[in-house]
Scaffold this motif. Structure first.
Motif, mmCIF file in Angstrom:
data_model
loop_
_atom_site.group_PDB
_atom_site.id
_atom_site.type_symbol
_atom_site.label_atom_id
_atom_site.label_comp_id
_atom_site.label_asym_id
_atom_site.label_seq_id
_atom_site.Cartn_x
_atom_site.Cartn_y
_atom_site.Cartn_z
ATOM 1 N N GLU A 52 15.739 14.444 8.769
ATOM 2 C CA GLU A 52 15.617 13.024 9.109
ATOM 3 C C GLU A 52 16.007 12.146 7.923
ATOM 4 O OE1 GLU A 52 11.916 11.837 10.817
ATOM 5 O OE2 GLU A 52 11.722 13.663 12.000
ATOM 6 N N ILE A 53 15.640 12.583 6.741
ATOM 7 C CA ILE A 53 15.950 11.817 5.537
ATOM 8 C C ILE A 53 17.452 11.817 5.261
ATOM 9 C CG2 ILE A 53 15.679 11.781 3.016
ATOM 10 C CD1 ILE A 53 12.818 12.902 3.511
ATOM 11 N N LEU A 56 10.370 20.571 -4.221
ATOM 12 C CA LEU A 56 9.613 19.652 -5.061
ATOM 13 C C LEU A 56 8.790 18.664 -4.241
ATOM 14 C CD1 LEU A 56 9.200 18.821 -8.060
ATOM 15 C CD2 LEU A 56 11.016 17.143 -7.710
ATOM 16 N N GLU A 57 9.381 18.094 -3.187
ATOM 17 C CA GLU A 57 8.699 17.086 -2.381
ATOM 18 C C GLU A 57 7.996 17.669 -1.157
ATOM 19 O OE1 GLU A 57 8.351 14.125 -3.621
ATOM 20 O OE2 GLU A 57 9.583 14.829 -5.295
ATOM 21 N N GLU A 58 8.211 18.953 -0.867
ATOM 22 C CA GLU A 58 7.482 19.686 0.168
ATOM 23 C C GLU A 58 7.649 19.117 1.574
ATOM 24 O OE1 GLU A 58 3.453 20.407 -1.018
ATOM 25 O OE2 GLU A 58 4.039 21.418 -2.874
ATOM 26 N N PHE A 59 8.807 18.544 1.873
ATOM 27 C CA PHE A 59 9.125 18.191 3.247
ATOM 28 C C PHE A 59 9.572 19.459 3.979
ATOM 29 C CE2 PHE A 59 10.046 14.036 1.180
ATOM 30 C CZ PHE A 59 9.253 13.216 1.976
ATOM 31 N N ILE A 70 9.918 0.957 5.179
ATOM 32 C CA ILE A 70 9.261 1.721 4.119
ATOM 33 C C ILE A 70 7.785 1.935 4.440
ATOM 34 C CG2 ILE A 70 8.514 1.590 1.704
ATOM 35 C CD1 ILE A 70 11.226 0.342 1.055
ATOM 36 N N GLY A 71 7.177 0.963 5.120
ATOM 37 C CA GLY A 71 5.768 1.094 5.492
ATOM 38 C C GLY A 71 5.505 2.088 6.604
ATOM 39 N N GLU A 72 6.563 2.590 7.246
ATOM 40 C CA GLU A 72 6.392 3.519 8.366
ATOM 41 C C GLU A 72 5.935 4.907 7.931
ATOM 42 O OE1 GLU A 72 10.059 3.590 10.422
ATOM 43 O OE2 GLU A 72 9.923 1.510 11.138
ATOM 44 N N GLY A 73 6.207 5.297 6.699
ATOM 45 C CA GLY A 73 5.806 6.629 6.258
ATOM 46 C C GLY A 73 6.681 7.132 5.131
ATOM 47 N N ARG A 74 6.297 8.277 4.595
ATOM 48 C CA ARG A 74 6.995 8.829 3.437
ATOM 49 C C ARG A 74 8.431 9.234 3.779
ATOM 50 N NH1 ARG A 74 6.132 14.162 0.655
ATOM 51 N NH2 ARG A 74 6.947 13.901 -1.453
ATOM 52 N N VAL A 75 8.645 9.768 4.974
ATOM 53 C CA VAL A 75 10.000 10.126 5.389
ATOM 54 C C VAL A 75 10.883 8.889 5.400
ATOM 55 C CG1 VAL A 75 11.407 10.912 7.337
ATOM 56 C CG2 VAL A 75 9.360 12.186 6.690
ATOM 57 N N ALA A 76 10.367 7.796 5.930
ATOM 58 C CA ALA A 76 11.143 6.559 5.992
ATOM 59 C C ALA A 76 11.459 6.042 4.595
ATOM 60 C CB ALA A 76 10.381 5.503 6.789
ATOM 61 N N LEU A 77 10.510 6.154 3.660
ATOM 62 C CA LEU A 77 10.741 5.706 2.290
ATOM 63 C C LEU A 77 11.871 6.498 1.646
ATOM 64 C CD1 LEU A 77 9.942 4.123 -0.282
ATOM 65 C CD2 LEU A 77 8.253 5.922 -0.734
ATOM 66 N N TYR A 78 11.833 7.819 1.795
ATOM 67 C CA TYR A 78 12.859 8.658 1.190
ATOM 68 C C TYR A 78 14.205 8.473 1.896
ATOM 69 C CZ TYR A 78 9.678 11.163 -1.923
ATOM 70 O OH TYR A 78 8.814 11.497 -2.922
ATOM 71 N N GLN A 121 0.825 -1.203 0.000
ATOM 72 C CA GLN A 121 0.000 0.000 0.000
ATOM 73 C C GLN A 121 0.863 1.258 0.000
ATOM 74 O OE1 GLN A 121 -2.824 0.216 3.212
ATOM 75 N NE2 GLN A 121 -3.498 2.280 2.675
ATOM 76 N N ALA A 122 1.946 1.226 0.773
ATOM 77 C CA ALA A 122 2.855 2.373 0.812
ATOM 78 C C ALA A 122 3.441 2.648 -0.567
ATOM 79 C CB ALA A 122 3.964 2.130 1.824
ATOM 80 N N LEU A 123 3.831 1.579 -1.262
ATOM 81 C CA LEU A 123 4.400 1.750 -2.592
ATOM 82 C C LEU A 123 3.372 2.310 -3.570
ATOM 83 C CD1 LEU A 123 6.669 -1.345 -3.223
ATOM 84 C CD2 LEU A 123 7.337 0.999 -2.727
#
Length: 266
Positions: free
Chosen positions: A117-118, A107-110, A49-57, A5-7
């Protein structure tokens, strides 16, 4: 959130980021593919990766930092287009963390904390890297710009932003036919393009026509990004979603000019 789902929700944006970071659809997608292959083999990485967008990046950043995917492309220069070769040469001269900080916060609005963190940095360090990146990119020379946009107010906003960056708008077009004619007449160094145009023609088709005439950097500015991020055809390196933040579009324009890469949808 489960890995699959995260992907499904985040992969298109990660692919956009990877392309902007590398200046190449092929190279950016190769890094994303490397991350996915690693996740398939590593349950702990899938959970992360399933933890959130920050974790994915953050996981993607680790793959990017290893650099061996990029090296694979460098080992086969005959397979690279002239635009990709130019982009790679420019990448060698610009510190990677500068580009990452700029793209993550625009671009990614973090926010700066999330970007930190990333990247494994403090927020203040991220802010300093962004400032340096902007300074480095602003050193690029001004160019002429064609705007393909059927909404007059948005076209005016784009014209003002482009002028503020030191560029010159040589023409605006609201249909596919107008866009191709304007490009042929003015030979701009950059194109900003919407997808849905005034006569129901397509900005995608207009850009395909233009790229048959010449190689030119293109930034798509559209409310319909899903029409370009399908994975079914070559996709643009630079894509900004409406309603857009001015700093996001500024970053995309600067990156497109810096890398000198085209839309790559032909």
């Amino acid at each position: 959130m489960p890995f699959r789902q995260a992907l499904a929700e985040r992969l298109p944006l990660l692919r956009r980021y990877a392309r902007a970071l590398t200046g190449s659809q092929r190279s950016g997608d190769a890094y994303v593919r490397e991350l996915l292959e690693a996740a398939i083999a590593d349950p702990d990485l899938r959970d992360e990766i399933g933890e959130g967008r920050v974790a994915l990046y953050r996981a993607f950043t680790r793959v990017w930092a290893q650099g061996h995917v990029e090296a694979a492309f460098s080992d086969a220069p005959a397979d690279l287009s002239s635009a990709e070769t130019s982009a790679q040469a420019r990448l060698d001269r610009i510190p990677p963390e500068h580009r990452q900080a700029l793209l993550l916060t625009t671009l990614e609005e973090f926010n700066e904390r999330e970007a930190g963190e990333i990247l494994g940095l403090e927020p203040a360090e991220v802010a300093a890297l962004v400032a340096r990146a902007v300074s480095e990119i602003d050193e690029e020379s001004a160019t002429q710009v064609l705007i393909i946009e059927d909404e007059p107010l948005i076209a005016m906003q784009l014209e003002a932003l482009v002028a503020d960056l030191g560029h010159v708008v040589v023409a605006t077009a609201s249909t596919r036919t107008q866009a191709v004619e304007a490009f042929s007449r003015t030979a701009p160094g950059l194109v900003l393009a919407d997808i849905q145009l005034a006569d129901q023609s397509s900005g995608i088709d207009a850009i395909e026509d233009i790229l048959k005439l010449a190689s030119v950097p293109v930034v798509f500015v559209t409310a319909y990004p899903e029409r370009l991020l399908t994975g079914e055809r070559p996709e643009p390196t630079y894509l900004v979603t409406k309603p857009f933040r001015e700093d996001t579009l500024r970053a995309a324009i600067s990156q497109a000019l810096f890398f000198g890469s085209t839309a790559r949808i032909d």
